[in-house]
Design an enzyme around this catalytic site. Structure first.
Site, short mmCIF file in Angstrom:
data_model
loop_
_atom_site.label_atom_id
_atom_site.label_comp_id
_atom_site.label_asym_id
_atom_site.label_seq_id
_atom_site.Cartn_x
_atom_site.Cartn_y
_atom_site.Cartn_z
N THR A 35 -8.41 -3.73 -10.78
CA THR A 35 -7.15 -2.93 -10.51
C THR A 35 -6.22 -3.74 -11.08
O THR A 35 -5.02 -3.43 -10.58
CB THR A 35 -7.04 -2.97 -9.05
OG1 THR A 35 -6.94 -4.32 -8.48
CG2 THR A 35 -8.24 -2.11 -8.14
N TYR A 145 -12.22 -0.44 3.45
CA TYR A 145 -11.19 -1.65 3.14
C TYR A 145 -11.30 -2.15 4.68
O TYR A 145 -11.26 -3.35 4.75
CB TYR A 145 -9.94 -0.89 2.99
CG TYR A 145 -8.83 -2.06 2.54
CD1 TYR A 145 -8.97 -2.70 1.37
CD2 TYR A 145 -7.71 -2.01 3.38
CE1 TYR A 145 -7.90 -3.78 1.01
CE2 TYR A 145 -6.67 -2.79 2.91
CZ TYR A 145 -6.88 -3.69 2.06
OH TYR A 145 -5.83 -4.64 1.83
N ARG A 186 0.45 2.64 -4.51
CA ARG A 186 1.07 2.48 -3.46
C ARG A 186 2.82 3.03 -3.14
O ARG A 186 3.29 3.26 -4.35
CB ARG A 186 1.22 0.86 -2.97
CG ARG A 186 0.11 0.42 -2.59
CD ARG A 186 -0.36 -1.00 -2.28
NE ARG A 186 -0.97 -1.79 -3.40
CZ ARG A 186 -1.13 -2.84 -3.55
NH1 ARG A 186 -0.95 -3.77 -2.59
NH2 ARG A 186 -1.61 -3.45 -4.70
#
Ligand code: NAD
Ligand code: UDP
Length: 320
Positions: A35, A145, A186
């Site tokens: 990522t 998560y 995000r």
């Protein structure tokens, strides 16, 4: 001081690595770039004593100890990423955590877990103190998560009980700032990227859900305070200044001077309706509290994302 930072090429990881280098540490980064991008870490490595071990902490290569500190930050953190990398996220919370705990027990290192406010799920009480056990859907889309981090916390806690491993758990609330990739997914990086690109800001659901946003320098100061203490945690780290996602969209539009609009997209399943840290414990045991207000932090983040836009535009110009 010799430090291992798993996930050291990521957003928070790279900021932490820089601060550890400032303190004169030798830093080893273990990262598989699932990522993150290589260039920011490579630029740092050209100037400072950082060793990169490219690999997966869930299936780790042999590592030469000893380490004084292991910071376990490896884990996809953007919902977009961890939903795409669900099994990998579960692995890094289980196998990855087991690896860093055994390494810490064998080398005597202090080992820090970057846990999350997501352990509180969609909280039924607010603000969230460390004593709250949470409200988590164990099979929902966010569970890979949330549950991986909850499992990691249990693993860290049991390792300390059984082997006296020097563990430290911090629960990080939404953090933003320079270095958060514009494509990360995000909310802060999305809104700024959309505003700068003249595209509509995408608000998921009615936009009344809240978040409390912490500037990255404050957060990393909290990580260092936890590293320097002998507290096991969990300790919340975040900025209690809470606002709705719609308010954030308006603020980003004002600070960028953008004429973009706002479009509402379907709400995400199990999206927490509210999130706000109680940071009383961090204040008492670490003497820590955030210093950077939201407008200042956003302005710095906008400048940084503008510079990334300019770099990209230049690269495209050169190509063609
Ligand atoms: P990020 O995605 O920018 O960085 C994560 C890094 O870990 C990336 O470099 C990625 O390549 C690496 N990674 C992932 N899985 C790996 C694996 N199996 N092996 C090796 N490397 C791996 O995320 P971030 O925002 O920097 O978050 C860092 C840590 O902090 C994460 O553990 C995250 O859960 C936690 N956290 C962050 C926030 C936040 O707001 N930034 C909030 C709560 C918790
Ligand atoms: N969000 C949004 N638009 C976006 C990205 C996120 O409205 O383009 C919302 C998301 O639904 C959530 C909040 O912003 O309510 C924070 O999302 P983010 O992915 O940053 O982190 P989370 O706190 O959900 O892990």
């Amino acid at each position: 001081m010799r430090a291992l930072v798993t996930g050291g090429a990521g957003f928070l990881g790279l900021h932490l690595v820089r601060r550890l280098l400032d303190r004169g540490a030798d830093v080893v980064v273990l990262d598989n770039f699932c990522t993150s991008d290589r260039p920011p870490l490579e630029a740092l490595m050209a100037e400072q004593p950082v060793t990169l071990i490219e690999g997966d902490v869930s299936y780790p290569p042999r590592l030469e100890g000893p380490f004084d500190l292991i910071a376990h930050l490896a884990c996809p953190a953007s919902p977009e990423h961890y939903m795409r990398l669900g099994l990998e996220t579960l692995a890094v919370g289980s196998r990855g955590s087991e690896f860093v705990l055994d390494l810490a027990a064998n080398t005597g290192a202090r080992v820090l877990l970057a846990s999350t406010s997501e352990v509180y799920g969609d909280p039924a009480e607010s603000p969230q103190a460390e004593t709250y056990w949470g409200h988590v859907n164990p099979i929902g889309p966010r569970s890979v998560y949330d549950e991986a981090k909850r499992y990691s916390e249990a693993f860290f806690t049991e390792h300390r009980r059984r082997y006296a491993t020097n563990t430290a758990i911090v629960r990080i609330f939404n953090t933003y700032g320079p270095g958060l990739r514009p494509s990360d997914g995000r909310v802060v990086s999305n809104f700024i990227d959309q505003a700068l690109g003249g595209r509509d800001l995408t608000v998921y659901g009615d936009g009344l859900q809240t978040r409390s946003l912490c500037y990255v320098d404050d957060l990393v100061a909290g990580l260092l305070a936890m590293i320097d203490s002998d507290h096991p945690g969990p300790v919340n780290l975040g900025n209690p200044n809470e606002l709705t996602v719609s308010e954030l969209a308006k603020l980003v539009l004002r600070l960028t001077g953008s004429h973009s609009g706002v479009v509402h997209l379907p709400a995400q399943q199990d999206d927490p309706a509210q999130r706000c840290p109680d940071i009383g414990l961090a204040s008492r045991v670490l003497g820590w509290s955030p210093q950077v207000d939201l407008e200042t932090g956003l302005a710095r983040t906008i400048s940084w994302q503008q510079s990334q836009h300019a770099l990209l535009a230049n690269a495209l110009d050169e190509k063609g």
